[in-house]
Design a protein around this motif. Structure first.
Motif, PDB file in Angstrom:
ATOM      1  N   ALA A   1       0.956  -1.134  -0.218  1.00 37.41           N
ATOM      2  CA  ALA A   1       0.367  -0.162   0.275  1.00 37.41           C
ATOM      3  C   ALA A   1       1.185   1.630  -0.030  1.00 37.41           C
ATOM      4  O   ALA A   1       1.961   1.073   0.790  1.00 37.41           O
ATOM      5  CB  ALA A   1      -1.159   0.369   0.749  1.00 37.41           C
ATOM      6  N   THR A   2       0.318   2.900  -1.042  1.00 35.80           N
ATOM      7  CA  THR A   2       1.116   3.868  -0.818  1.00 35.80           C
ATOM      8  C   THR A   2       0.064   4.141  -0.930  1.00 35.80           C
ATOM      9  O   THR A   2      -1.004   4.840  -1.202  1.00 35.80           O
ATOM     10  CB  THR A   2       1.733   3.770  -2.045  1.00 35.80           C
ATOM     11  OG1 THR A   2       2.043   3.003  -2.082  1.00 35.80           O
ATOM     12  CG2 THR A   2       2.649   5.205  -2.512  1.00 35.80           C
ATOM     13  N   VAL A   3       0.288   5.567   0.126  1.00 31.93           N
ATOM     14  CA  VAL A   3      -0.298   6.670   0.429  1.00 31.93           C
ATOM     15  C   VAL A   3       0.356   7.912  -0.101  1.00 31.93           C
ATOM     16  O   VAL A   3       1.425   8.397  -0.384  1.00 31.93           O
ATOM     17  CB  VAL A   3      -0.819   6.888   1.667  1.00 31.93           C
ATOM     18  CG1 VAL A   3       0.568   7.195   3.306  1.00 31.93           C
ATOM     19  CG2 VAL A   3      -1.541   7.867   2.038  1.00 31.93           C
TER      20      VAL A   3
ATOM     21  N   GLY B   1       5.474   4.047   1.399  1.00 31.94           N
ATOM     22  CA  GLY B   1       4.383   2.977   0.937  1.00 31.94           C
ATOM     23  C   GLY B   1       5.593   1.960   1.490  1.00 31.94           C
ATOM     24  O   GLY B   1       6.893   2.002   1.728  1.00 31.94           O
TER      25      GLY B   1
ATOM     26  N   ALA C   1      -1.404   1.404   4.848  1.00 29.33           N
ATOM     27  CA  ALA C   1      -1.237   2.685   3.793  1.00 29.33           C
ATOM     28  C   ALA C   1      -0.897   3.638   5.488  1.00 29.33           C
ATOM     29  O   ALA C   1      -0.055   3.983   5.246  1.00 29.33           O
ATOM     30  CB  ALA C   1      -2.126   3.604   3.953  1.00 29.33           C
TER      31      ALA C   1
ATOM     32  N   GLU D   1       2.791   2.198   7.691  1.00 33.42           N
ATOM     33  CA  GLU D   1       3.484   3.010   6.664  1.00 33.42           C
ATOM     34  C   GLU D   1       3.393   4.819   6.653  1.00 33.42           C
ATOM     35  O   GLU D   1       4.674   5.074   6.767  1.00 33.42           O
ATOM     36  CB  GLU D   1       3.705   2.808   5.137  1.00 33.42           C
ATOM     37  CG  GLU D   1       3.702   1.129   5.069  1.00 33.42           C
ATOM     38  CD  GLU D   1       4.697   0.322   5.222  1.00 33.42           C
ATOM     39  OE1 GLU D   1       6.407   1.853   5.056  1.00 33.42           O
ATOM     40  OE2 GLU D   1       5.419  -0.660   5.767  1.00 33.42           O
ATOM     41  N   ALA D   2       2.868   5.606   6.942  1.00 36.32           N
ATOM     42  CA  ALA D   2       3.032   6.866   6.882  1.00 36.32           C
ATOM     43  C   ALA D   2       3.152   7.597   7.899  1.00 36.32           C
ATOM     44  O   ALA D   2       3.994   8.025   7.828  1.00 36.32           O
ATOM     45  CB  ALA D   2       1.168   7.520   6.533  1.00 36.32           C
TER      46      ALA D   2
ATOM     47  N   THR E   1       0.396  -3.502  -5.244  1.00 42.04           N
ATOM     48  CA  THR E   1       0.526  -2.136  -4.926  1.00 42.04           C
ATOM     49  C   THR E   1      -1.064  -1.351  -5.665  1.00 42.04           C
ATOM     50  O   THR E   1      -1.371  -1.423  -6.812  1.00 42.04           O
ATOM     51  CB  THR E   1       1.538  -1.158  -5.214  1.00 42.04           C
ATOM     52  OG1 THR E   1       2.550  -2.084  -5.000  1.00 42.04           O
ATOM     53  CG2 THR E   1       1.517  -0.138  -4.728  1.00 42.04           C
TER      54      THR E   1
ATOM     55  N   PHE F   1      -2.772   2.867  -3.808  1.00 40.24           N
ATOM     56  CA  PHE F   1      -2.634   3.404  -4.372  1.00 40.24           C
ATOM     57  C   PHE F   1      -3.539   4.270  -3.614  1.00 40.24           C
ATOM     58  O   PHE F   1      -4.907   3.757  -3.818  1.00 40.24           O
ATOM     59  CB  PHE F   1      -2.139   5.017  -5.497  1.00 40.24           C
ATOM     60  CG  PHE F   1      -0.850   3.604  -5.767  1.00 40.24           C
ATOM     61  CD1 PHE F   1       0.618   4.711  -5.886  1.00 40.24           C
ATOM     62  CD2 PHE F   1      -1.072   2.618  -6.421  1.00 40.24           C
ATOM     63  CE1 PHE F   1       1.464   4.342  -6.043  1.00 40.24           C
ATOM     64  CE2 PHE F   1       0.360   2.339  -7.029  1.00 40.24           C
ATOM     65  CZ  PHE F   1       1.660   3.196  -7.244  1.00 40.24           C
ATOM     66  N   TYR F   2      -3.266   5.296  -2.232  1.00 39.28           N
ATOM     67  CA  TYR F   2      -4.695   6.040  -1.695  1.00 39.28           C
ATOM     68  C   TYR F   2      -4.190   7.478  -1.750  1.00 39.28           C
ATOM     69  O   TYR F   2      -2.896   7.520  -1.516  1.00 39.28           O
ATOM     70  CB  TYR F   2      -4.943   5.160  -0.681  1.00 39.28           C
ATOM     71  CG  TYR F   2      -5.145   4.186  -0.517  1.00 39.28           C
ATOM     72  CD1 TYR F   2      -6.395   2.831  -0.273  1.00 39.28           C
ATOM     73  CD2 TYR F   2      -4.505   3.082   0.190  1.00 39.28           C
ATOM     74  CE1 TYR F   2      -7.062   1.987  -0.934  1.00 39.28           C
ATOM     75  CE2 TYR F   2      -4.455   1.500  -0.043  1.00 39.28           C
ATOM     76  CZ  TYR F   2      -5.997   1.831  -0.427  1.00 39.28           C
ATOM     77  OH  TYR F   2      -6.029   0.052  -0.359  1.00 39.28           O
TER      78      TYR F   2
END
Length: 268
Positions: free
Chosen positions: A16-18, A50, A83, A86-87, A162, A164-165
Motif C-alpha cells: 500500500a502507498t499513500v 508506503g 497505508a 507506513e505513513a 500495490t 495507491f490511496y
C-alpha cells in the motif's frame, strides 16, 4: 530437443502507498520521500510513502479499530491499515483519532508516539494493534481514497500488488522522513516533481511518474479527492513487449493515464 523451462513467476505481495496532500500557496502539493540508495527497490528515487503488508495488518484486533470499512473484505481493510502504518513509520503522520473523538490525534501526542512505536512497527517487532490498544486509538481508514492499483510485471524477480490511496494530511501534524529507508522528503507540486525529473534533478520510476501526472490534473486537495472518488480503478499489470529499441511495457488505456505503453528504464 527440450526447451528450457520458463522461470517461475514470483508471487506479487500486497502493498500500500499513500499520497498525502495539502493545498500550498501555489496549488496542490504532495508529500514525497527519497529512497535510501541501499534499498533494493527504487533506490534513490522520489516516491510516495508506503510498503508491503505486515502480518499485523490482518490482525482482527487492528481491523476492529478502523473506521469507515463497511463493505470491505479483510485484505482491503489490511491494505488501508498498511497505508496508515507506513505513513506513520516513514514520515510520522498518523491518520488516527482517539477513540470516540472526531479530531485527529493532536500533533504533540503524535510526536511523543513516534519514538515509542515507529521503529518497532518498522522492524515488525510490534503489530499495530498493540499500539492502537495501548493508546486507545481508532484508525481513520475512511480518509483514504483509492487512487490507483499497480502490479509489478510478471517477469520481474520481486513483485508487488500495490494499492495507491489519496489522503489529506492532518493540518497540524509535521511530516518528516524517517532517516532510514527515506533519506530526504519534500512537499512538492506534481508539476514541479515532473519538471525536476525531466531536468535530471529527481528520479521518478514509471509508476510513480504516471501517478504524479494523474494527480497533477487536480488543482486542490478537494478536487483531487473528488476526482478519485468518481474514478473507476483499473488494475495496471504492465505487459512486456520486446522491441529492437529495448523493452516496452504496455498498460490498459482504461487505466486513464493517457498512454498505453512506456519504455522500461535501464537497469529495470
Amino acid at each position: 530437443m527440450t526447451s528450457p523451462a520458463a522461470a517461475p513467476i514470483a508471487p506479487a505481495r500486497l502493498a500500500a502507498t499513500v499520497l498525502l496532500l495539502r493545498d500550498g500557496a501555489d496549488g496542490l502539493e504532495v508529500f514525497m520521500v527519497v529512497r535510501h540508495q541501499q534499498i533494493d527497490f527504487a533506490s534513490g528515487a522520489l516516491v510516495f510513502p508506503g510498503g508491503k503488508l505486515a502480518t499485523g495488518d490482518h490482525d482482527p484486533a487492528a481491523q476492529a479499530r478502523c473506521s469507515g470499512i463497511d463493505g470491505l473484505n479483510a485484505d482491503e481493510i489490511a491494505l488501508r491499515i498498511a497505508a496508515v502504518r507506513e505513513a506513520f513509520e516513514e514520515c510520522g503522520v498518523l491518520l488516527a483519532r482517539p477513540r470516540g473523538s472526531a479530531a485527529f490525534v493532536d500533533p504533540a501526542r503524535v510526536a511523543a508516539l513516534g519514538p515509542q512505536y515507529r521503529a518497532a512497527l518498522d522492524k515488525g517487532t510490534l503489530g499495530i494493534a498493540a499500539m492502537l490498544e495501548a493508546e486507545d486509538l481508532q484508525l481513520a481508514c475512511e480518509t483514504l481514497v483509492p487512487f490507483a492499483h499497480w502490479t509489478t510485471p510478471t517477469f520481474m524477480p520481486k513483485r508487488f500488488d500495490t494499492r495507491f490511496y489519496l489522503a489529506a494530511a492532518p493540518a497540524e501534524q509535521v511530516l518528516l522522513h524517517d532517516g532510514g529507508e527515506a533519506v530526504d522528503s519534500v512537499w512538492i507540486r506534481p508539476q514541479d516533481a515532473l519538471a525536476q525529473a525531466d531536468a535530471g534533478r529527481r528520479t521518478l520510476v514509471p509508476a510513480t511518474r504516471l501517478n504524479v501526472e494523474k494527480l497533477g490534473r487536480s488543482r486542490s486537495v478537494a478536487e483531487a479527492l473528488a476526482a478519485a472518488r468518481a474514478d473507476t480503478i483499473i488494475e495496471v499489470l504492465p505487459e512486456r513487449v520486446d522491441t529492437a529499441a529495448g523493452i516496452t511495457l504496455r498498460i490498459p488505456a482504461a487505466a486513464g493515464y493517457g498512454i498505453t505503453e512506456f519504455s522500461l528504464p535501464a537497469g529495470g
